[in-house]
Design a protein around this motif. Structure first.
Motif, PDB file in Angstrom:
ATOM      1  N   ASP A  20     -40.251   4.790   1.565  1.00  0.00           N
ATOM      2  CA  ASP A  20     -41.271   5.300   0.257  1.00  0.00           C
ATOM      3  C   ASP A  20     -40.913   6.834   0.270  1.00  0.00           C
ATOM      4  O   ASP A  20     -41.159   7.472   1.310  1.00  0.00           O
ATOM      5  CB  ASP A  20     -42.493   4.763   0.875  1.00  0.00           C
ATOM      6  CG  ASP A  20     -42.810   3.474   0.300  1.00  0.00           C
ATOM      7  OD1 ASP A  20     -42.095   2.812  -0.638  1.00  0.00           O
ATOM      8  OD2 ASP A  20     -43.666   2.528   0.951  1.00  0.00           O
ATOM      9  N   LEU A  21     -40.576   7.545  -0.831  1.00  0.00           N
ATOM     10  CA  LEU A  21     -40.633   8.757  -1.104  1.00  0.00           C
ATOM     11  C   LEU A  21     -42.108   9.138  -1.565  1.00  0.00           C
ATOM     12  O   LEU A  21     -42.529   8.526  -2.443  1.00  0.00           O
ATOM     13  CB  LEU A  21     -39.735   8.857  -2.204  1.00  0.00           C
ATOM     14  CG  LEU A  21     -39.648  10.440  -2.764  1.00  0.00           C
ATOM     15  CD1 LEU A  21     -39.401  11.370  -1.720  1.00  0.00           C
ATOM     16  CD2 LEU A  21     -38.741  10.569  -3.956  1.00  0.00           C
ATOM     17  N   LYS A  22     -42.499  10.032  -0.683  1.00  0.00           N
ATOM     18  CA  LYS A  22     -43.779  10.608  -1.246  1.00  0.00           C
ATOM     19  C   LYS A  22     -43.747  12.117  -1.489  1.00  0.00           C
ATOM     20  O   LYS A  22     -43.102  13.010  -0.620  1.00  0.00           O
ATOM     21  CB  LYS A  22     -44.907  10.713   0.212  1.00  0.00           C
ATOM     22  CG  LYS A  22     -45.166   9.063   0.322  1.00  0.00           C
ATOM     23  CD  LYS A  22     -46.079   9.000   1.657  1.00  0.00           C
ATOM     24  CE  LYS A  22     -47.457   9.471   1.253  1.00  0.00           C
ATOM     25  NZ  LYS A  22     -48.178   8.734   0.455  1.00  0.00           N
ATOM     26  N   THR A  23     -43.895  12.493  -2.737  1.00  0.00           N
ATOM     27  CA  THR A  23     -43.770  13.847  -3.067  1.00  0.00           C
ATOM     28  C   THR A  23     -44.835  14.700  -2.887  1.00  0.00           C
ATOM     29  O   THR A  23     -45.089  15.961  -3.010  1.00  0.00           O
ATOM     30  CB  THR A  23     -43.494  14.053  -4.583  1.00  0.00           C
ATOM     31  OG1 THR A  23     -44.577  13.346  -5.498  1.00  0.00           O
ATOM     32  CG2 THR A  23     -42.208  13.234  -4.974  1.00  0.00           C
ATOM     33  N   CYS A  24     -46.182  14.010  -2.437  1.00  0.00           N
ATOM     34  CA  CYS A  24     -47.369  14.557  -2.097  1.00  0.00           C
ATOM     35  C   CYS A  24     -48.162  13.666  -0.945  1.00  0.00           C
ATOM     36  O   CYS A  24     -47.681  12.402  -0.948  1.00  0.00           O
ATOM     37  CB  CYS A  24     -48.412  14.541  -3.185  1.00  0.00           C
ATOM     38  SG  CYS A  24     -49.961  15.405  -2.665  1.00  0.00           S
ATOM     39  N   LEU A  25     -48.499  14.072   0.148  1.00  0.00           N
ATOM     40  CA  LEU A  25     -49.108  13.539   1.101  1.00  0.00           C
ATOM     41  C   LEU A  25     -49.864  12.359   0.750  1.00  0.00           C
ATOM     42  O   LEU A  25     -50.193  11.316   1.137  1.00  0.00           O
ATOM     43  CB  LEU A  25     -49.895  14.233   2.113  1.00  0.00           C
ATOM     44  CG  LEU A  25     -50.716  13.643   3.414  1.00  0.00           C
ATOM     45  CD1 LEU A  25     -49.530  13.094   4.304  1.00  0.00           C
ATOM     46  CD2 LEU A  25     -51.301  14.795   4.189  1.00  0.00           C
ATOM     47  N   TYR A  26     -50.814  12.634  -0.515  1.00  0.00           N
ATOM     48  CA  TYR A  26     -51.889  11.977  -0.923  1.00  0.00           C
ATOM     49  C   TYR A  26     -51.521  10.953  -1.749  1.00  0.00           C
ATOM     50  O   TYR A  26     -52.353  10.113  -2.289  1.00  0.00           O
ATOM     51  CB  TYR A  26     -53.102  12.664  -1.228  1.00  0.00           C
ATOM     52  CG  TYR A  26     -53.821  13.406  -0.256  1.00  0.00           C
ATOM     53  CD1 TYR A  26     -54.911  12.963   0.000  1.00  0.00           C
ATOM     54  CD2 TYR A  26     -53.494  14.493   0.294  1.00  0.00           C
ATOM     55  CE1 TYR A  26     -55.843  13.410   0.827  1.00  0.00           C
ATOM     56  CE2 TYR A  26     -54.155  15.187   1.294  1.00  0.00           C
ATOM     57  CZ  TYR A  26     -55.490  14.735   1.538  1.00  0.00           C
ATOM     58  OH  TYR A  26     -56.326  15.258   2.599  1.00  0.00           O
ATOM     59  N   ASP A  27     -50.236  10.709  -2.335  1.00  0.00           N
ATOM     60  CA  ASP A  27     -49.802   9.855  -3.390  1.00  0.00           C
ATOM     61  C   ASP A  27     -49.317   8.608  -2.547  1.00  0.00           C
ATOM     62  O   ASP A  27     -49.331   8.438  -1.299  1.00  0.00           O
ATOM     63  CB  ASP A  27     -48.618  10.378  -4.066  1.00  0.00           C
ATOM     64  CG  ASP A  27     -47.397  10.504  -3.336  1.00  0.00           C
ATOM     65  OD1 ASP A  27     -46.837   9.679  -2.670  1.00  0.00           O
ATOM     66  OD2 ASP A  27     -46.512  11.426  -3.904  1.00  0.00           O
ATOM     67  N   MET A  31     -51.858   7.379   9.319  1.00  0.00           N
ATOM     68  CA  MET A  31     -50.928   8.473   9.187  1.00  0.00           C
ATOM     69  C   MET A  31     -49.663   8.002  10.099  1.00  0.00           C
ATOM     70  O   MET A  31     -48.623   8.456   9.396  1.00  0.00           O
ATOM     71  CB  MET A  31     -51.364   9.451  10.244  1.00  0.00           C
ATOM     72  CG  MET A  31     -50.466  10.840  10.153  1.00  0.00           C
ATOM     73  SD  MET A  31     -50.345  11.686   8.404  1.00  0.00           S
ATOM     74  CE  MET A  31     -52.032  12.343   8.150  1.00  0.00           C
ATOM     75  N   THR A  32     -49.489   7.070  11.264  1.00  0.00           N
ATOM     76  CA  THR A  32     -48.553   6.475  11.516  1.00  0.00           C
ATOM     77  C   THR A  32     -47.451   5.741  10.813  1.00  0.00           C
ATOM     78  O   THR A  32     -46.230   5.692  10.852  1.00  0.00           O
ATOM     79  CB  THR A  32     -48.799   5.495  12.738  1.00  0.00           C
ATOM     80  OG1 THR A  32     -47.545   5.337  13.404  1.00  0.00           O
ATOM     81  CG2 THR A  32     -49.325   4.310  12.118  1.00  0.00           C
ATOM     82  N   THR A  33     -47.905   5.216   9.377  1.00  0.00           N
ATOM     83  CA  THR A  33     -46.971   4.691   8.327  1.00  0.00           C
ATOM     84  C   THR A  33     -46.827   5.806   7.317  1.00  0.00           C
ATOM     85  O   THR A  33     -45.480   5.439   6.681  1.00  0.00           O
ATOM     86  CB  THR A  33     -47.888   3.673   7.537  1.00  0.00           C
ATOM     87  OG1 THR A  33     -48.765   4.240   6.962  1.00  0.00           O
ATOM     88  CG2 THR A  33     -48.314   2.436   8.523  1.00  0.00           C
ATOM     89  N   ILE A  34     -47.337   6.785   7.451  1.00  0.00           N
ATOM     90  CA  ILE A  34     -46.962   7.970   6.241  1.00  0.00           C
ATOM     91  C   ILE A  34     -46.038   8.679   7.015  1.00  0.00           C
ATOM     92  O   ILE A  34     -45.009   9.592   6.332  1.00  0.00           O
ATOM     93  CB  ILE A  34     -48.200   8.751   5.940  1.00  0.00           C
ATOM     94  CG1 ILE A  34     -49.130   7.847   5.201  1.00  0.00           C
ATOM     95  CG2 ILE A  34     -48.019   9.975   5.223  1.00  0.00           C
ATOM     96  CD1 ILE A  34     -50.473   8.386   4.765  1.00  0.00           C
ATOM     97  N   GLY A  35     -46.089   9.300   8.501  1.00  0.00           N
ATOM     98  CA  GLY A  35     -45.225  10.274   8.903  1.00  0.00           C
ATOM     99  C   GLY A  35     -45.665  11.543   8.855  1.00  0.00           C
ATOM    100  O   GLY A  35     -44.865  12.336   9.172  1.00  0.00           O
ATOM    101  N   GLY A  36     -46.999  11.823   8.823  1.00  0.00           N
ATOM    102  CA  GLY A  36     -47.715  13.162   9.075  1.00  0.00           C
ATOM    103  C   GLY A  36     -47.442  14.008   7.892  1.00  0.00           C
ATOM    104  O   GLY A  36     -46.791  13.964   6.958  1.00  0.00           O
TER     105      GLY A  36
END
Length: 334
Positions: free
Chosen positions: A273-280, A329-334
């Motif tokens: 998953d591409l996240k262009t913002c931590l909160y999206d 956070m472990t699924t987001i990557g920090g």
């Protein structure tokens, strides 16, 4: 590292995008209070994760668009098999002139020599307390001695070491001043981070008890002559130093989101998953595109389109979500 003349890409708010945070796994050998629930963590099947080959291809495409810095994150990166070999491959991609890693330090010591050889300069070490008992309470694992030893191995090896400490009300606020004390005789950066709601459970508190200003006030209670440093471009931290101390201190307003105006980073989760913002919530899935046979040129166009629809800040990204924040956070990557 291999450098080349690169493009510079900008988002729709005029911010250059040069930095990729690449999560390589959702697995971790700790269970930190602020990152994931104690029980019920359902790890993804290997087939759901980006393969190393898919990550190499994606980073190669992004390097042609202007990404020059990659930070490997997780979960804990070194729990994934053959991680050090993958890092060597990343370091050889044309255009990637900076490769760094964030780790909890449990498995890291054995790879220090190889990381130096491939040109890794900076290591972020997650360490929220200098107290062994509180470490166990926060992480739910008895690994303090190993992590603490890794910290000094990294310093002695000459890495740019940043200690990431999430400040949590009722958990580790008494560690703020001892952590600052580490900077007296060691060339290390201690970075205090506002707690975020990415723990798999949502917010722990009705409001943030320890924000940037309260953390600074606590530090100044013992070090009233704390000096402000010049923050580098795109810095996520407000940086300080106690006069005559070797190291420095940073405070990251991750919940207050005061640094969004200079954000130059994007994230790719372990599932693509591409996240262009931590909160999206993730704007598109690269894994699926790759497995559907997308060409590199079409992949570039897809990235560019995503960058042109980037939220102004974390508050806008959160407002645009279709659901409340429940991921860890472990699924987001920090």
């Amino acid at each position: 590292m291999n450098t080349q003349t690169q493009n510079i890409i900008y988002d729709n708010h005029g911010r250059p995008i040069t930095y990729l945070r690449l999560a390589v796994t959702d697995r971790c050998n700790l269970r930190c209070f602020y990152c994931m629930p104690e029980e019920g963590v359902k790890y993804l099947h290997k087939s759901k994760l980006l393969t190393y080959e898919e990550m190499i291809r994606t980073v190669s495409v992004l390097s042609e668009l202007g990404i020059s810095k990659v930070r490997i994150t997780g979960g804990e990166p070194f729990v994934r098999h053959n991680m050090i070999d993958f890092m060597y491959q990343l370091s050889e991609i044309n255009g990637i002139d900076e490769l760094n890693i964030t780790t909890n330090g449990i498995l890291t010591g054995q790879y220090i020599r190889q990381m130096k050889e491939m040109g890794v300069r900076a290591v972020n070490l997650s360490l929220d307390t200098l107290d062994k008992k509180r470490f166990f309470e926060i992480t739910r694992r008895d690994e303090f001695d190993k992590v603490y030893d890794t910290l000094f191995q990294l310093i002695d090896a000459g890495f740019e070491v940043k200690v990431n400490a999430v400040v949590m009300d009722g958990k580790n606020t008494e560690d703020i001043l001892p952590l600052v004390g580490l900077t007296q005789n060691h060339n290390v950066s201690i970075r205090f981070i506002e707690e975020m709601p990415f723990n798999g459970e949502g917010n722990h508190y009705p409001k943030l008890a320890w924000n940037l200003h309260r953390i600074l006030a606590e530090i100044k209670s013992q070090y009233p002559d704390l000096q402000k440093l010049v923050d580098s471009p795109n810095s996520t931290s407000y940086n300080y130093q106690v006069p005559d101390f070797q190291g420095n201190i940073g405070v990251i307003a991750a919940f207050s989101r005061t640094f969004c105006g200079t954000c130059n980073r994007i994230r790719l989760t372990a599932t693509g998953d591409l996240k262009t913002c931590l909160y999206d919530e993730g704007v598109l899935n690269i894994r699926d595109l790759l497995r559907d046979g997308i060409t590199n040129e079409d992949l570039k166009s897809t990235f560019l389109q995503a960058f042109k629809n980037r939220p102004k800040d974390g508050f806008e990204a959160e407002r645009n979500r279709k659901s409340v924040i429940t991921e860890s956070m472990t699924t987001i990557g920090g």
